[in-house]
Design a protein around this motif. Structure first.
Motif, PDB file in Angstrom:
ATOM      1  N   ARG A  91       6.081 -11.172   9.148  1.00 20.76           N
ATOM      2  CA  ARG A  91       5.825 -10.647  10.238  1.00 20.76           C
ATOM      3  C   ARG A  91       4.417 -10.122  10.432  1.00 20.76           C
ATOM      4  O   ARG A  91       3.540 -10.509  11.441  1.00 20.76           O
ATOM      5  N   VAL A  92       3.914  -9.675   9.304  1.00 25.81           N
ATOM      6  CA  VAL A  92       2.358  -9.443   9.227  1.00 25.81           C
ATOM      7  C   VAL A  92       1.646 -10.475   9.227  1.00 25.81           C
ATOM      8  O   VAL A  92       0.381 -10.531  10.133  1.00 25.81           O
ATOM      9  N   ALA A  93       2.049 -11.510   8.725  1.00 19.81           N
ATOM     10  CA  ALA A  93       1.101 -13.008   8.926  1.00 19.81           C
ATOM     11  C   ALA A  93       1.016 -13.186  10.230  1.00 19.81           C
ATOM     12  O   ALA A  93       0.347 -13.653  10.819  1.00 19.81           O
ATOM     13  N   ALA A  94       2.336 -13.020  10.818  1.00 21.50           N
ATOM     14  CA  ALA A  94       2.311 -13.715  12.436  1.00 21.50           C
ATOM     15  C   ALA A  94       1.523 -12.863  13.174  1.00 21.50           C
ATOM     16  O   ALA A  94       0.882 -13.411  14.088  1.00 21.50           O
ATOM     17  N   TYR A  95       1.341 -11.401  12.910  1.00 27.48           N
ATOM     18  CA  TYR A  95       0.453 -10.531  13.955  1.00 27.48           C
ATOM     19  C   TYR A  95      -0.834 -11.147  13.647  1.00 27.48           C
ATOM     20  O   TYR A  95      -1.550 -11.267  14.488  1.00 27.48           O
ATOM     21  N   HIS A 148       4.194  -1.085   0.634  1.00 24.83           N
ATOM     22  CA  HIS A 148       3.992  -1.869   1.983  1.00 24.83           C
ATOM     23  C   HIS A 148       2.431  -2.249   2.320  1.00 24.83           C
ATOM     24  O   HIS A 148       2.169  -3.367   2.468  1.00 24.83           O
ATOM     25  N   LEU A 149       1.689  -1.416   2.139  1.00 22.48           N
ATOM     26  CA  LEU A 149       0.340  -1.493   2.608  1.00 22.48           C
ATOM     27  C   LEU A 149      -0.406  -2.358   1.591  1.00 22.48           C
ATOM     28  O   LEU A 149      -1.147  -3.092   2.039  1.00 22.48           O
ATOM     29  N   ARG A 150      -0.144  -2.117   0.216  1.00 24.25           N
ATOM     30  CA  ARG A 150      -0.468  -3.041  -0.707  1.00 24.25           C
ATOM     31  C   ARG A 150      -0.322  -4.776  -0.594  1.00 24.25           C
ATOM     32  O   ARG A 150      -1.323  -5.412  -0.408  1.00 24.25           O
ATOM     33  N   ARG A 151       1.046  -4.880  -0.029  1.00 22.00           N
ATOM     34  CA  ARG A 151       1.583  -6.080  -0.068  1.00 22.00           C
ATOM     35  C   ARG A 151       0.987  -6.645   1.260  1.00 22.00           C
ATOM     36  O   ARG A 151       0.671  -7.782   1.420  1.00 22.00           O
ATOM     37  N   ALA A 152       0.971  -5.960   2.471  1.00 18.06           N
ATOM     38  CA  ALA A 152       0.493  -6.126   3.587  1.00 18.06           C
ATOM     39  C   ALA A 152      -1.254  -6.600   3.677  1.00 18.06           C
ATOM     40  O   ALA A 152      -1.596  -7.647   4.143  1.00 18.06           O
ATOM     41  N   ALA A 153      -1.565  -5.904   2.867  1.00 21.51           N
ATOM     42  CA  ALA A 153      -3.130  -6.306   2.719  1.00 21.51           C
ATOM     43  C   ALA A 153      -3.407  -7.427   1.916  1.00 21.51           C
ATOM     44  O   ALA A 153      -4.353  -8.108   2.395  1.00 21.51           O
ATOM     45  N   ALA A 154      -2.583  -7.822   1.098  1.00 20.14           N
ATOM     46  CA  ALA A 154      -2.573  -8.899   0.063  1.00 20.14           C
ATOM     47  C   ALA A 154      -2.611 -10.171   1.128  1.00 20.14           C
ATOM     48  O   ALA A 154      -3.122 -11.046   0.911  1.00 20.14           O
ATOM     49  N   VAL A 155      -1.659 -10.102   2.248  1.00 21.05           N
ATOM     50  CA  VAL A 155      -1.356 -11.243   2.942  1.00 21.05           C
ATOM     51  C   VAL A 155      -2.561 -11.381   4.008  1.00 21.05           C
ATOM     52  O   VAL A 155      -2.970 -12.326   4.513  1.00 21.05           O
ATOM     53  N   LEU A 156      -2.976 -10.194   4.545  1.00 22.11           N
ATOM     54  CA  LEU A 156      -3.925 -10.201   5.583  1.00 22.11           C
ATOM     55  C   LEU A 156      -5.324 -10.411   5.287  1.00 22.11           C
ATOM     56  O   LEU A 156      -6.046 -11.031   5.900  1.00 22.11           O
ATOM     57  N   THR A 157      -5.950  -9.952   4.042  1.00 20.26           N
ATOM     58  CA  THR A 157      -7.165 -10.305   3.539  1.00 20.26           C
ATOM     59  C   THR A 157      -7.455 -11.642   3.748  1.00 20.26           C
ATOM     60  O   THR A 157      -8.514 -12.106   4.319  1.00 20.26           O
TER      61      THR A 157
END
Length: 279
Positions: free
Chosen positions: A74-78, A101-110
């Protein structure tokens, strides 16, 4: 301060005290400085942006997701759908969030070029450093919760680490403080560069209902130098068009996107609508 924010502030301070038992502020500062830079916040020249939110639970809406779901997808879809940033709840008691959650999301988003923003009830500079060490590029700061000195400490910490700040206001008094902060900070020649967004949250802190009229009532009071963000209650393209007409340049959208199995179509619909209509 409301009972809800007061409870959140006490809980947040307790989390800081517990974290300090395991890692000193100096050690955390070093770790934050060693963390790879987050993607910068880039706002579209087309006139409107969305901060998409990951939250597994809301006190107002109840359960929105859980750990068994593909929330990183979902984060990647955003990000792929055009979000300017992704807000990640890290408050554990009422929102089922965590720094993990923040660490894992940031790793996907960066790698996708989109920053993560820590959304929590921050009360201490230590928590800004936690966010940076987890890979975040921004933090939420709630004006109603803190004395001015503490707000400035959080903003200074974010600026030192090249993070953006979303200042959150609920009423006229909050926006008066925000304008005072902006005037003082613009006049500081030695201040580090910073990026500040000015948010208006339409959530009533007692009933937790959305008061949509607040966006129009407070729009004339927004500090002109900071991009304005409509928070809570934006659920459709028409809602977003109305925010743009009122002068808001962004919307923070959580519940409506979390309710979609695939959030990309709604996100693109909102961006297409607000980037083609004239305010």
């Amino acid at each position: 301060m409301s009972g809800f924010l007061d409870d959140m502030a006490r809980s947040s301070a307790a989390r800081v005290a517990e974290a300090l038992r395991h890692e000193s502020a100096d050690a955390l500062e070093r770790r934050a400085r060693q963390t790879a830079p987050a993607a910068p916040l880039r706002l579209s020249a087309l006139g409107f942006d969305v901060i998409a939110e990951l939250k597994l639970r809301s006190p107002a809406a109840g359960l929105l997701g859980d750990e068994s779901q593909d929330w990183l997808g979902r984060v990647a879809a955003y990000a792929r759908g055009g979000a300017a940033a992704v807000s990640v709840l890290t408050e554990p008691t009422r929102f089922d969030g965590s720094l993990e959650h923040l660490r894992r999301a940031a790793a996907v988003l960066t790698p996708l070029g989109v920053p993560a923003m820590r959304k929590d009830f921050l009360v201490d500079r230590y928590q800004v450093l936690e966010a940076r060490a987890a890979g975040a590029g921004g933090v939420l700061v709630i004006l109603r919760m803190l004395p001015r000195r503490r707000i400035e400490e959080l903003m200074d910490a974010a600026a030192e680490h090249r993070m953006f700040v979303l200042l959150e206001a609920f009423d006229h008094a909050d926006l008066t403080l925000a304008r005072d902060l902006m005037t003082a900070r613009v006049g500081r020649g030695d201040a580090p560069p910073e990026r500040v967004l000015m948010g208006v949250n339409s959530r009533d802190l007692q009933s937790l209902d959305v008061v949509q009229e607040r966006f129009a009532a407070l729009a004339p009071l927004l500090p002109a130098g900071w991009p304005a963000v409509a928070e809570s209650g934006v659920a459709s393209a028409e809602d977003a068009r109305q925010m743009r007409r009122l002068g808001y340049g962004l919307a923070l959208i959580g519940t409506a996107l979390m309710a979609c199995e695939d959030p990309s179509p709604l996100l693109r619909e909102i961006l297409n609508a607000t980037r083609t209509v004239q305010p």
